[in-house]
Design an enzyme around this catalytic site. Sequence first.
Site, PDB file in Angstrom:
ATOM      1  N   SER A  22      16.807  34.055  31.484  1.00 15.03           N
ATOM      2  CA  SER A  22      15.400  34.476  31.397  1.00 15.03           C
ATOM      3  C   SER A  22      15.233  35.558  30.335  1.00 15.03           C
ATOM      4  O   SER A  22      14.136  36.054  30.115  1.00 15.03           O
ATOM      5  CB  SER A  22      14.907  34.985  32.756  1.00 15.03           C
ATOM      6  N   ASN A 109      17.221  41.488  42.860  1.00 18.80           N
ATOM      7  CA  ASN A 109      16.024  40.992  43.562  1.00 18.80           C
ATOM      8  C   ASN A 109      14.968  42.079  43.756  1.00 18.80           C
ATOM      9  O   ASN A 109      13.791  41.853  43.493  1.00 18.80           O
ATOM     10  CB  ASN A 109      16.419  40.397  44.910  1.00 18.80           C
ATOM     11  N   HIS A 155     -30.282  23.817  33.803  1.00 21.32           N
ATOM     12  CA  HIS A 155     -29.957  22.422  33.453  1.00 21.32           C
ATOM     13  C   HIS A 155     -29.976  22.215  31.938  1.00 21.32           C
ATOM     14  O   HIS A 155     -30.221  21.116  31.471  1.00 21.32           O
ATOM     15  CB  HIS A 155     -30.933  21.440  34.112  1.00 21.32           C
ATOM     16  N   SER A 276     -13.726  24.245   7.170  1.00 20.04           N
ATOM     17  CA  SER A 276     -13.082  22.952   7.359  1.00 20.04           C
ATOM     18  C   SER A 276     -12.188  22.666   6.165  1.00 20.04           C
ATOM     19  O   SER A 276     -12.503  23.049   5.043  1.00 20.04           O
ATOM     20  CB  SER A 276     -14.148  21.864   7.491  1.00 20.04           C
ATOM     21  N   LYS A 282     -18.832  23.176   6.082  1.00 17.14           N
ATOM     22  CA  LYS A 282     -18.675  23.567   7.479  1.00 17.14           C
ATOM     23  C   LYS A 282     -18.414  25.057   7.686  1.00 17.14           C
ATOM     24  O   LYS A 282     -17.744  25.711   6.915  1.00 17.14           O
ATOM     25  CB  LYS A 282     -17.507  22.799   8.132  1.00 17.14           C
ATOM     26  N   ASN A 284     -17.316  27.011  11.233  1.00 21.11           N
ATOM     27  CA  ASN A 284     -17.007  26.623  12.616  1.00 21.11           C
ATOM     28  C   ASN A 284     -16.771  27.821  13.539  1.00 21.11           C
ATOM     29  O   ASN A 284     -16.197  28.827  13.122  1.00 21.11           O
ATOM     30  CB  ASN A 284     -15.769  25.722  12.636  1.00 21.11           C
ATOM     31  N   GLN A 321      11.844  33.251  39.375  1.00 21.54           N
ATOM     32  CA  GLN A 321      11.943  33.618  37.968  1.00 21.54           C
ATOM     33  C   GLN A 321      10.823  32.954  37.150  1.00 21.54           C
ATOM     34  O   GLN A 321      10.493  33.419  36.055  1.00 21.54           O
ATOM     35  CB  GLN A 321      13.322  33.195  37.434  1.00 21.54           C
ATOM     36  N   LYS A 324       7.320  34.786  35.459  1.00 29.52           N
ATOM     37  CA  LYS A 324       7.097  35.670  34.310  1.00 29.52           C
ATOM     38  C   LYS A 324       6.370  35.031  33.136  1.00 29.52           C
ATOM     39  O   LYS A 324       5.444  35.627  32.571  1.00 29.52           O
ATOM     40  CB  LYS A 324       8.438  36.229  33.838  1.00 29.52           C
TER      41      LYS A 324
HETATM   42  N1  ARG Z   1      16.211  36.892  36.181  1.00 27.90           N
HETATM   43  C1  ARG Z   1      15.994  36.905  37.592  1.00 27.90           C
HETATM   44  C2  ARG Z   1      14.497  36.729  37.892  1.00 27.90           C
HETATM   45  O1  ARG Z   1      13.733  36.935  37.019  1.00 27.90           O
HETATM   46  C3  ARG Z   1      16.451  38.209  38.148  1.00 27.90           C
HETATM   47  C4  ARG Z   1      16.827  38.139  39.591  1.00 27.90           C
HETATM   48  C5  ARG Z   1      18.057  37.353  39.769  1.00 27.90           C
HETATM   49  N2  ARG Z   1      18.509  37.424  41.108  1.00 27.90           N
HETATM   50  C6  ARG Z   1      19.413  36.593  41.566  1.00 27.90           C
HETATM   51  N3  ARG Z   1      19.756  36.736  42.806  1.00 27.90           N
HETATM   52  N4  ARG Z   1      19.962  35.679  40.818  1.00 27.90           N
HETATM   53  O2  ARG Z   1      14.108  36.397  38.994  1.00 27.90           O
END
Ligand code: ARG
Length: 478
Positions: A22, A109, A155, A276, A282, A284, A321, A324
Site C-alpha cells: 500500500s 492495526n 421542470h 476545441s 468552440k 467549452n 486497506q 485509502k
Molecule cells: N497497510 C495496512 C493497511 O493499510 C496496514 C495495516 C496492516 N495490518 C496488518 N495486520 N497486516 O491497512
Amino acid sequence: MTLWEGRLSGRPAEELMAFTESLSFDRRLASVDIEGSRAHVRGLVRAGILTDSEAGILLVALDRVDEELGSSMFTFAPGDEDIHTAVERRVTEIAGEVGAKLHTGRSRNDQVATDLRMYTRAALVRTGRRILELQLVLLRRAKSADDAYLPGYTHLQRAQPVLLAHHLLAHGWALARDLDRIVDALDRMNVSPLGAGALAGSSLRLDPDGVAQDLGFARRFENSLDAVSDRDFVAETLFVIALIGVHLSRIGEEIALWSSEEFGFARLDDRYATGSSMLPQKKNPDIAELARGKAGRIIGHLTGLLATLKGLPLSYNRDLQEDKEPLLDAFDQVDRALGALGGLMDTIEFDIERMQEAAGGPAVAAIDLAEWLVERGMPFRQAHATVGGLVRDSIERHVPLAELVEAHPALGTEPLALLEPGVAVTRRTSPGGAGPGAVAAQMERYERRLDLDRERLARFTFSPPSAGEKAPGEADGA
Ligand code: ARG
C-alpha cells in the site's frame, strides 16, 4: 526484511508484495504516521517502558525521517510494504538497537486507524476552508448582481422570475449544509484508536488517554475491537464529499446550460474555458462538465467502500486497506473542483439583458394576477382557473395577455401594471422569497452564517498533511 520474519521463512513472493503493498498510496500518511509515533514514544515513557534517553534517541530519529520524507531524501526499500513499515525500518537504521522498541504495545492495526483519522480530520478542515471560499465568491457575485433577475425554473420550464442574487445564494446555502456536515463529522471522528493494539489492548501499562490528548483527539476509543475495525469515519467523509460533489455538479450543470447559445445567460472567462481541437468557433465549459463528471466517480468511491465494509467480521481484516485510495482520491478531486469552480464563478460574466428578457414575458406574472384576485376575495382555485384560461386564450388566439386582462370583468385596467417587465420579481416579498427586500435580508443572514461557520471550522487546529504528502495537482514523487 519483513515485520514477521520470526514466524515465516523465506522471502515473500514478488506477486504477494505487488498485490498487497500500500506504500504507493499510503506514503501520503507519512507525516501523521510520524506524529503518531512521537506520541506513542512519549506514552511509552509515561508507562515506564522507555527511558528518557531511549525516547530521546527515537524522537531524534523520527525527526530525521520526517525531514528525509519532507525533502524527498528518503529512500524506500524493496521490503517496505507500507509507510508504517518504511518509517519503522528507517528509524531502526538511524537509532540502532532502540529502534526495535518503537513498536512496543502497538500494532499496525491501531496505528493505521490513528493515522487515517489524523489525515482525514486535517484534510476535511482544508476542504471546509475551500467551501467557505466558494461561498464567499457566490456572496460577492450575489451582491454585485443588484436587482438583476432571471427566470426561475421548475421542470426546466420558466416559472417565476427570481433575483440572480437569490439563485446564486441558493447554491451557497447548499454549501453551508456541507460545511455543517463537515464540522459534525469532525466531532465524531476525533477519537483516538491508539492503544487498541492488534485488537484487544495490551498487557503493558499503556496510556491511551494521554496519547489521545497528545495527538489532539477529543478522547480515546472505548472498545479495542471497534477501534481497529471502525471505518465509519471514512464512509461518512466519503458521503460528505460525495454530496459536495453533487452540489458542485448541479452548479456545473447550470453553468453548462447558461453558457449555451440557447440560454445565453452567461459567458465564461477565457481563462476558465476550453477550446476545441477541430472546431475553431468552440468555447467549452469543461470545468462545469467535469464538476458534474467527477461527482459520479466520488459516489462510486462511497458505494465501493460500503461494499467493502459490509461483510467484514471483527476486527481488522486486510480488506480495510482498501479504504485509502477512494478517500485520498475523493479529497483530491473535490478540492480541485472547488478551486476550479470558484475561479469560474468569480470571473463568469452574466448577460443580464438576456436573463431579464427571458423573465420579462407577461405570462410569468400569471400568479400575481391570481393573487391580485385573491386579495379581492376570490377563492384561489377560481382565481387560478380564471388566469389560466386567459393565458390559454392568449396563446391560442394570439391576443396579448394584457388585452384579455383589461377586457375581463374581474380584472380590468388596474392589475395591468403587474404585467410590466420586472414588476413580478419585486412582489416576492415573503421571508426567504426571491424579491429584493427578502433577498437583502437573506444576504445578511448568509453573511452572518459564513462568519459563524468560519469560526466553527477554526476550532479544529489540525496541521494540514505535509511530509510525504503531495498537494493535489503535484506530480507523483517517490
Ligand atoms: N497497510 C495496512 C493497511 O493499510 C496496514 C495495516 C496492516 N495490518 C496488518 N495486520 N497486516 O491497512
